[in-house]
Design a protein around this motif. Sequence first.
Motif, PDB file in Angstrom:
ATOM      1  N   ASP A 211      85.296  80.142 -12.768  1.00 23.16           N
ATOM      2  CA  ASP A 211      84.961  78.892 -13.450  1.00 23.16           C
ATOM      3  C   ASP A 211      84.735  77.808 -12.399  1.00 23.16           C
ATOM      4  OD1 ASP A 211      84.608  76.707 -15.025  1.00 23.16           O
ATOM      5  OD2 ASP A 211      86.538  76.845 -16.069  1.00 23.16           O
ATOM      6  N   PRO A 212      83.474  77.495 -12.082  1.00 25.26           N
ATOM      7  CA  PRO A 212      83.208  76.489 -11.044  1.00 25.26           C
ATOM      8  C   PRO A 212      83.839  75.135 -11.340  1.00 25.26           C
ATOM      9  CG  PRO A 212      81.206  77.711 -11.600  1.00 25.26           C
ATOM     10  CD  PRO A 212      82.240  78.080 -12.625  1.00 25.26           C
ATOM     11  N   ARG A 213      84.062  74.827 -12.625  1.00 27.18           N
ATOM     12  CA  ARG A 213      84.622  73.517 -12.972  1.00 27.18           C
ATOM     13  C   ARG A 213      86.061  73.375 -12.503  1.00 27.18           C
ATOM     14  NH1 ARG A 213      83.392  73.998 -19.228  1.00 27.18           N
ATOM     15  NH2 ARG A 213      84.308  76.025 -18.659  1.00 27.18           N
ATOM     16  N   SER A 214      86.787  74.483 -12.441  1.00 28.49           N
ATOM     17  CA  SER A 214      88.183  74.422 -11.998  1.00 28.49           C
ATOM     18  C   SER A 214      88.369  75.080 -10.634  1.00 28.49           C
ATOM     19  CB  SER A 214      89.089  75.110 -13.030  1.00 28.49           C
ATOM     20  OG  SER A 214      88.714  76.467 -13.209  1.00 28.49           O
ATOM     21  N   ALA A 215      87.277  75.265  -9.908  1.00 23.23           N
ATOM     22  CA  ALA A 215      87.363  75.917  -8.600  1.00 23.23           C
ATOM     23  C   ALA A 215      88.117  75.033  -7.610  1.00 23.23           C
ATOM     24  CB  ALA A 215      85.959  76.208  -8.072  1.00 23.23           C
ATOM     25  N   PRO A 216      88.852  75.633  -6.686  1.00 21.87           N
ATOM     26  CA  PRO A 216      89.533  74.831  -5.664  1.00 21.87           C
ATOM     27  C   PRO A 216      88.511  74.169  -4.751  1.00 21.87           C
ATOM     28  CG  PRO A 216      89.671  77.163  -5.128  1.00 21.87           C
ATOM     29  CD  PRO A 216      89.088  77.081  -6.504  1.00 21.87           C
ATOM     30  N   SER A 217      88.922  73.108  -4.102  1.00 17.25           N
ATOM     31  CA  SER A 217      88.023  72.424  -3.180  1.00 17.25           C
ATOM     32  C   SER A 217      87.806  73.287  -1.940  1.00 17.25           C
ATOM     33  CB  SER A 217      88.621  71.080  -2.763  1.00 17.25           C
ATOM     34  OG  SER A 217      89.785  71.290  -1.975  1.00 17.25           O
ATOM     35  N   PRO A 240      96.261  85.462  -3.803  1.00 15.31           N
ATOM     36  CA  PRO A 240      95.075  84.733  -4.271  1.00 15.31           C
ATOM     37  C   PRO A 240      95.392  83.291  -4.647  1.00 15.31           C
ATOM     38  CG  PRO A 240      95.218  86.898  -5.305  1.00 15.31           C
ATOM     39  CD  PRO A 240      96.512  86.684  -4.593  1.00 15.31           C
ATOM     40  N   LEU A 241      94.446  82.421  -4.386  1.00 17.08           N
ATOM     41  CA  LEU A 241      94.538  81.055  -4.886  1.00 17.08           C
ATOM     42  C   LEU A 241      94.453  81.080  -6.412  1.00 17.08           C
ATOM     43  CD1 LEU A 241      92.218  79.000  -2.504  1.00 17.08           C
ATOM     44  CD2 LEU A 241      94.592  78.460  -3.022  1.00 17.08           C
ATOM     45  N   PRO A 242      95.150  80.185  -7.098  1.00 17.11           N
ATOM     46  CA  PRO A 242      95.055  80.152  -8.567  1.00 17.11           C
ATOM     47  C   PRO A 242      93.603  80.018  -9.027  1.00 17.11           C
ATOM     48  CG  PRO A 242      96.857  78.761  -7.820  1.00 17.11           C
ATOM     49  CD  PRO A 242      96.118  79.189  -6.589  1.00 17.11           C
ATOM     50  N   GLY A 243      93.224  80.850  -9.970  1.00 16.43           N
ATOM     51  CA  GLY A 243      91.879  80.790 -10.526  1.00 16.43           C
ATOM     52  C   GLY A 243      90.813  81.460  -9.689  1.00 16.43           C
ATOM     53  N   THR A 244      91.206  82.186  -8.638  1.00 17.75           N
ATOM     54  CA  THR A 244      90.223  82.824  -7.761  1.00 17.75           C
ATOM     55  C   THR A 244      90.570  84.286  -7.533  1.00 17.75           C
ATOM     56  OG1 THR A 244      91.340  82.437  -5.633  1.00 17.75           O
ATOM     57  CG2 THR A 244      90.000  80.637  -6.527  1.00 17.75           C
TER      58      THR A 244
END
Length: 256
Positions: A211-217, A240-244
């Motif tokens: 989800d690019p909208r919640s992607a980490p910086s 893993p980073l959250p959401g990745t």
Amino acid sequence: MNSTSIPRFPGVPDLLLERYLCDELSQEEARHVEEAARVSPALAAHLRERQAEKAAFSVARPFGPVRARLEASRPSRWRGLWRWSPSLLVLGVVLAAVLPRLVTPEAVEKVRVRGGLTARVLVKRGDAVFEQGPGVVLRPGDRVRVEVEDVNGGALYVLALSEHGRVTPLQGFEATGGALSMGPGRWVLPGSLELDAAPEQEALVVVLASDPRSAPSPEAVQRWLEHAARETAFPPSPTPLPGTRHTVHVLPKELP
């Protein structure tokens, strides 16, 4: 490792050049690239080289769309189910009650990961083009490209990691041409890398946020890998980073 994705021509980022080579630019953007090439012999030579390289990769390893295979319709099985005998139907009811207790969320996640993010490395050595597989040792001067495949797609980040802990952003960062994203399927990333003669092993790390909208910086992704690089083992096995999701691909090369 030298990255050709880092802009080398003022006012013309490499990502813009790759989009030009893939016929993805508007007429105005394409004219901008062509005018820059007319006044820059180095840029014109670079474009000719990239066109020849893309043609070589296309001939050696053509890529068809994957989405069609993923979305291909399957024949319905409901008609066959209605022909089951009463005893089989009773067994089905029992299994429906028991299986949720036997199949844990962890087991489901393992199955999902097996069909998830993958990364392959394509190598150009002289006139030869091949995939870097098990047992293939790379040499200084080899040019490599990264092919990413995922059933969902999303925001992409690609980084290089040396065995001494040095992290180099390659794709998806402001300094390398900006954000990068892919759709479902398979994609050869823009730009190529040239292996140098540095006496150290290196790895490519591909990070994907569905989800690019919640992607980490990009900064968070780089800090995450720098923290993981503190491990004594190479390559590291970061959480893993959250959401990745991520994959680590070692680039074994000849060392002096």
